[in-house]
Design a protein around this motif. Structure first.
Motif, PDB file in Angstrom:
ATOM      1  N   LYS A  74      45.659  65.009  38.104  1.00  0.00           N
ATOM      2  CA  LYS A  74      44.219  65.791  38.044  1.00  0.00           C
ATOM      3  C   LYS A  74      44.540  67.112  38.299  1.00  0.00           C
ATOM      4  N   SER A  75      45.683  67.559  37.923  1.00  0.00           N
ATOM      5  CA  SER A  75      46.127  69.057  37.893  1.00  0.00           C
ATOM      6  C   SER A  75      46.170  69.600  39.376  1.00  0.00           C
ATOM      7  N   ARG A  76      46.100  68.596  40.335  1.00  0.00           N
ATOM      8  CA  ARG A  76      46.353  69.197  41.666  1.00  0.00           C
ATOM      9  C   ARG A  76      47.688  69.246  42.333  1.00  0.00           C
ATOM     10  N   TYR A  77      48.705  68.541  41.517  1.00  0.00           N
ATOM     11  CA  TYR A  77      50.190  68.816  41.994  1.00  0.00           C
ATOM     12  C   TYR A  77      50.781  69.384  40.941  1.00  0.00           C
ATOM     13  N   ARG A  78      52.207  69.917  41.245  1.00  0.00           N
ATOM     14  CA  ARG A  78      52.866  70.890  40.218  1.00  0.00           C
ATOM     15  C   ARG A  78      54.261  70.169  40.484  1.00  0.00           C
ATOM     16  N   ILE A  79      54.960  69.753  39.500  1.00  0.00           N
ATOM     17  CA  ILE A  79      56.671  69.564  39.548  1.00  0.00           C
ATOM     18  C   ILE A  79      57.280  70.929  39.209  1.00  0.00           C
ATOM     19  N   ILE A  80      58.086  71.371  39.884  1.00  0.00           N
ATOM     20  CA  ILE A  80      58.735  72.707  39.363  1.00  0.00           C
ATOM     21  C   ILE A  80      60.434  71.875  39.077  1.00  0.00           C
ATOM     22  N   PHE A  81      60.780  72.450  37.991  1.00  0.00           N
ATOM     23  CA  PHE A  81      61.872  71.775  37.293  1.00  0.00           C
ATOM     24  C   PHE A  81      62.752  72.682  36.735  1.00  0.00           C
ATOM     25  N   GLU A  82      64.094  72.388  36.260  1.00  0.00           N
ATOM     26  CA  GLU A  82      64.761  73.356  35.414  1.00  0.00           C
ATOM     27  C   GLU A  82      65.567  72.032  34.419  1.00  0.00           C
ATOM     28  N   ASP A  95      51.439  70.854  46.071  1.00  0.00           N
ATOM     29  CA  ASP A  95      50.123  70.650  46.248  1.00  0.00           C
ATOM     30  C   ASP A  95      49.575  72.114  45.638  1.00  0.00           C
ATOM     31  N   CYS A  96      48.952  72.181  44.780  1.00  0.00           N
ATOM     32  CA  CYS A  96      48.483  73.388  44.155  1.00  0.00           C
ATOM     33  C   CYS A  96      47.254  73.777  44.955  1.00  0.00           C
ATOM     34  N   ARG A  97      46.747  73.015  45.726  1.00  0.00           N
ATOM     35  CA  ARG A  97      45.689  73.555  46.654  1.00  0.00           C
ATOM     36  C   ARG A  97      46.088  74.032  47.983  1.00  0.00           C
ATOM     37  N   GLN A  98      47.378  73.980  48.259  1.00  0.00           N
ATOM     38  CA  GLN A  98      47.862  74.698  49.568  1.00  0.00           C
ATOM     39  C   GLN A  98      48.305  76.025  49.473  1.00  0.00           C
ATOM     40  N   ASP A  99      48.663  76.642  50.500  1.00  0.00           N
ATOM     41  CA  ASP A  99      48.994  77.780  50.680  1.00  0.00           C
ATOM     42  C   ASP A  99      50.289  77.976  50.152  1.00  0.00           C
ATOM     43  N   THR A 100      50.605  78.791  49.200  1.00  0.00           N
ATOM     44  CA  THR A 100      51.873  79.024  48.503  1.00  0.00           C
ATOM     45  C   THR A 100      53.130  79.216  49.318  1.00  0.00           C
TER      46      THR A 100
END
Length: 105
Positions: A74-82, A95-100
């Motif tokens: 639901k666009s709440r989480y993000r996978i960072i990859f290369e 978690d996109c809702r947390q402090d970066t």
């Protein structure tokens, strides 16, 4: 024409984050944590097929990596990859809702 297949490599740090997110969601509901894990698994599978279609990720700090991200659950989480040759390296699950400031990248 057959599509190129990438192998996906998940860093130990990312596995730890996945475990922590799953454990947190399990306190809310076992069904929620199962759906989260299933969504991650599906997202990981899509990275095997066409990871270059996902947007560029701009990290907080300058890095010598060409990072991308994929949103899931639901666009709440993000996978960072290369993408490195024929491999996709997953470095972080955020978690996109947390402090970066809590994120590694």
């Amino acid at each position: 024409m057959k599509e190129r297949k990438y192998s996906v490599v998940v860093s130990p740090y990312s596995y730890d984050k996945l475990y922590n997110h799953t454990r947190f969601l399990d306190r809310i509901s076992g069904n929620v944590s199962e759906r989260f894990y299933d969504e991650f698994s599906k997202s990981r599978k899509t990275l095997e097929e066409n990871p270059e279609t996902y947007p560029i990720y701009e990290p907080k700090k300058q890095m010598r990596k060409n990072l991308r991200y994929k949103l899931f659950y639901k666009s709440r989480y993000r996978i960072i990859f290369e993408i490195v040759g024929s491999e996709v390296h997953i470095y972080d699950i955020q978690d996109c809702r947390q402090d970066t400031a809590q994120n590694l990248i």
